[in-house]
Design a protein around this motif. Structure first.
Motif, mmCIF file in Angstrom:
data_model
loop_
_atom_site.group_PDB
_atom_site.id
_atom_site.type_symbol
_atom_site.label_atom_id
_atom_site.label_comp_id
_atom_site.label_asym_id
_atom_site.label_seq_id
_atom_site.Cartn_x
_atom_site.Cartn_y
_atom_site.Cartn_z
ATOM 1 N N LEU A 1 0.935 -1.025 0.093
ATOM 2 C CA LEU A 1 -0.063 -0.069 0.269
ATOM 3 C C LEU A 1 0.870 1.285 0.077
ATOM 4 O O LEU A 1 1.752 1.637 0.947
ATOM 5 N N HIS A 2 0.673 2.205 -1.098
ATOM 6 C CA HIS A 2 1.405 3.337 -1.180
ATOM 7 C C HIS A 2 0.358 4.582 -0.877
ATOM 8 O O HIS A 2 -0.268 4.709 -1.994
ATOM 9 N N VAL A 3 0.597 5.077 0.149
ATOM 10 C CA VAL A 3 -0.548 6.277 0.359
ATOM 11 C C VAL A 3 0.025 7.602 -0.264
ATOM 12 O O VAL A 3 1.100 7.954 -0.124
ATOM 13 N N VAL A 4 -0.933 8.135 -0.854
ATOM 14 C CA VAL A 4 -0.547 9.557 -1.719
ATOM 15 C C VAL A 4 -1.583 10.264 -1.362
ATOM 16 O O VAL A 4 -2.889 10.160 -1.848
ATOM 17 N N LEU A 5 -1.263 11.437 -0.463
ATOM 18 C CA LEU A 5 -2.309 12.433 0.104
ATOM 19 C C LEU A 5 -2.020 13.637 -0.532
ATOM 20 O O LEU A 5 -0.850 14.028 -0.889
ATOM 21 N N PRO A 6 -2.941 14.515 -1.095
ATOM 22 C CA PRO A 6 -2.822 15.837 -1.746
ATOM 23 C C PRO A 6 -2.350 16.793 -0.692
ATOM 24 O O PRO A 6 -2.084 17.735 -1.254
ATOM 25 N N CYS A 7 -2.253 16.677 0.539
ATOM 26 C CA CYS A 7 -1.696 17.402 1.631
ATOM 27 C C CYS A 7 -1.245 16.699 2.442
ATOM 28 O O CYS A 7 -0.809 15.491 2.728
ATOM 29 N N GLY A 8 -0.751 17.560 3.923
ATOM 30 C CA GLY A 8 -0.279 16.999 4.842
ATOM 31 C C GLY A 8 -1.199 15.941 5.756
ATOM 32 O O GLY A 8 -2.424 16.220 5.497
ATOM 33 N N ILE A 9 -0.700 14.931 6.377
ATOM 34 C CA ILE A 9 -1.539 13.988 7.079
ATOM 35 C C ILE A 9 -2.364 14.541 7.869
ATOM 36 O O ILE A 9 -3.761 14.497 8.083
ATOM 37 N N ASP A 10 -2.046 15.677 8.712
ATOM 38 C CA ASP A 10 -3.100 16.253 9.703
ATOM 39 C C ASP A 10 -4.333 16.987 9.135
ATOM 40 O O ASP A 10 -5.498 16.765 9.321
ATOM 41 N N THR A 11 -3.916 17.805 7.974
ATOM 42 C CA THR A 11 -4.903 18.448 7.082
ATOM 43 C C THR A 11 -5.822 17.509 6.627
ATOM 44 O O THR A 11 -7.024 17.611 6.464
ATOM 45 N N PHE A 12 -5.240 16.512 5.973
ATOM 46 C CA PHE A 12 -6.132 15.325 5.292
ATOM 47 C C PHE A 12 -7.042 14.765 6.232
ATOM 48 O O PHE A 12 -8.268 14.466 6.077
ATOM 49 N N ARG A 13 -6.597 14.368 7.641
ATOM 50 C CA ARG A 13 -7.325 13.824 8.446
ATOM 51 C C ARG A 13 -8.455 14.554 8.678
ATOM 52 O O ARG A 13 -9.818 14.173 8.843
ATOM 53 N N THR A 14 -8.241 15.959 8.877
ATOM 54 C CA THR A 14 -9.578 16.921 9.515
ATOM 55 C C THR A 14 -10.500 17.012 8.267
ATOM 56 O O THR A 14 -11.693 16.822 8.326
ATOM 57 N N CYS A 15 -9.934 17.027 7.067
ATOM 58 C CA CYS A 15 -10.838 17.472 5.999
ATOM 59 C C CYS A 15 -11.294 16.024 5.228
ATOM 60 O O CYS A 15 -12.685 16.453 4.788
ATOM 61 N N SER A 16 -10.823 15.007 5.375
ATOM 62 C CA SER A 16 -11.444 13.992 4.629
ATOM 63 C C SER A 16 -11.757 12.943 5.478
ATOM 64 O O SER A 16 -12.094 11.660 4.941
ATOM 65 N N VAL A 17 -11.339 12.700 6.591
ATOM 66 C CA VAL A 17 -11.423 11.535 7.532
ATOM 67 C C VAL A 17 -12.429 11.949 8.503
ATOM 68 O O VAL A 17 -13.647 11.547 8.817
#
Length: 453
Positions: free
Chosen positions: A240-256
């Protein structure tokens, strides 16, 4: 990592020119008494020969064979000998190739404890048998070698490339080599507003991954179908190779957690199990343009990985209302996922619905749409122009500055791009080839540079 290991890593990644630069800067290019340095030089010359045509191709094969021969004279070993044998075949000296192949078999028989991995000893024996036309025995030996290292994908890919060349020269059918072809690489995406569990959809995803022999997945981890797919990849022991459009914390807030906080523990677990995590943009928010870029970069990563491993690439999307196993272009749509009113889309629709590329060339700077990219790149090559390409997402001035720096660095007829732009272009134009060229430094930034062919 020492210089030799670094050069080999670059060569396997397809960064041939960068590998040459490291070879020369390390002093290994001038080492005539070191068999390890000689075999590295021979490997790089052979890679150049594979990309060449006509008389230049034969000349480079001869140069590579000579370097392998010199290495074998210093230290008699199966690796340089088998390569010298194959290269003799590629340059039109079939009888010499067979004589050297027999020498390799004799060496392996007389020195079974040669300091090499069990896989490479077995693959070398298989190659010698293939050069001698003993195809059934070669197949048996190769299968035994693969069984000793079933997940050594890069080694399998190197063997596959060599055997395809040999079979092409000898007129031997190649279907039997599919047994050692590494698994498929995919990029993936899916809808967010779904229940925590939807067994029918999740089973459809798992069944598709098994049916398509997927071993590598590249994509994000948004709450919903992304996480279903990522969990299915981990379950089947794929990378599994994770490709996030932004930083982990921002992605967690916006998309999780913005969708449903109960997805967060699954998101965190997958981050910990991932083979790699790539964060593209240092942004505090997230738009559909950012997501579109990440999806294309993930597709580029999958295409590049499949090409490097001599396998196949694809795309998987999980949505609502699509039939299991159907496709749309090169995107497979495999699951009918139930929608839910809980949570909802966490992505605000920003002013840029899609990312764009910017180009600097011959003093001109302009936006470059995805649709216009193929013609623009071809025009640059045909006219000997110098082009730099970067992704524009909001801060267009900074993107233009990077594109301009790349254009100034480029050679006539060369196209250089930032990492994100290069892999996005690879997703848009799968026949494109990209090659890492190292880092480019400007007054206020340092970033990875890729050549686009």
């Amino acid at each position: 990592m020492n210089d030799k290991a670094h050069i080999l890593q670059l060569a396997r990644a397809g960064a041939l020119e960068l590998a040459w630069a490291v070879l020369e800067s390390s002093g290994l290019a001038a080492e005539d008494g070191d068999p390890g340095a000689l075999t590295l030089r021979a490997r790089l010359v052979k890679d150049r020969a594979v990309r060449a045509h006509g008389e230049e191709r034969i000349r480079l094969f001869d140069v590579s064979a000579e370097l392998y021969d010199r290495a074998a004279q210093i230290r008699r070993a199966s690796y340089p000998l088998i390569n010298a044998a194959a290269l003799a075949l590629f340059s039109g000296r079939a009888s010499q190739a067979q004589a050297r192949a027999q020498d390799v078999l004799d060496l392996l028989e007389s020195n079974p404890d040669e300091p090499e991995t069990p896989y490479w000893l077995g693959a070398t024996r298989a190659e010698a048998l293939l050069l001698l036309g003993r195809v059934a025995q070669a197949r048996e030996a190769l299968c035994a070698a693969v069984a000793r290292a079933p997940r050594a994908w890069e080694d399998h890919a190197a063997t596959l490339g060599q055997f395809l060349l040999i079979c092409g020269e000898l007129g031997i059918a190649t279907e039997w080599l599919d047994r050692i072809r590494p698994p498929r690489s995919i990029s993936y995406s899916g809808i967010m507003a779904v229940p925590q569990e939807d067994r029918d959809a999740q089973d459809a995803v798992a069944n598709w991954l098994m049916r398509e022999n997927v071993g590598f997945g590249f994509g994000a981890l948004a709450a919903g179908a992304d996480i279903w797919i990522a969990e299915a990849l981990i379950q089947r022991e794929a990378e599994l190779h994770v490709v996030l459009p932004c930083g982990i914390d921002t992605f967690r807030t916006c998309s999780v957690t913005a969708v449903d906080r109960t997805w967060d523990s699954r998101f965190q677990r997958l981050l910990e199990l991932a083979s790699s995590v790539t964060e593209l943009l240092p942004v505090s928010g997230l738009t559909l343009a950012d997501v579109a870029l990440a999806e294309d970069v993930a597709a580029g990563f999958a295409t590049d990985n499949a090409r490097r491993l001599r396998s196949h690439a694809g795309k998987l999307h999980v949505g609502s209302g699509c039939e299991d196993g159907t496709g749309d272009g090169d995107v497979s749509r495999v699951a009918v996922a139930r929608m839910t009113d809980a949570g909802g889309m966490a992505l605000p629709i920003g002013p840029d619905r899609l990312y764009c590329l910017v180009r600097a060339m011959s003093g001109q700077r302009e936006r470059l749409t995805a649709a216009a990219a193929p013609a623009t790149l071809e025009h640059c090559r045909a006219t000997g122009g110098r082009a730099g390409i970067a992704v524009s997402l909001g801060d267009e001035a900074a993107s233009m500055a990077r594109a301009a720096a790349l254009a100034r660095t480029a050679q006539p007829g060369q196209i250089l791009a930032t990492r994100d732009a290069a892999f996005a272009l690879l997703a848009l134009m799968p026949r494109t080839r990209i090659e890492a060229m190292g880092d480019l430094r400007t007054e206020d930034a340092r970033f990875a540079c890729y050549a686009v062919f």
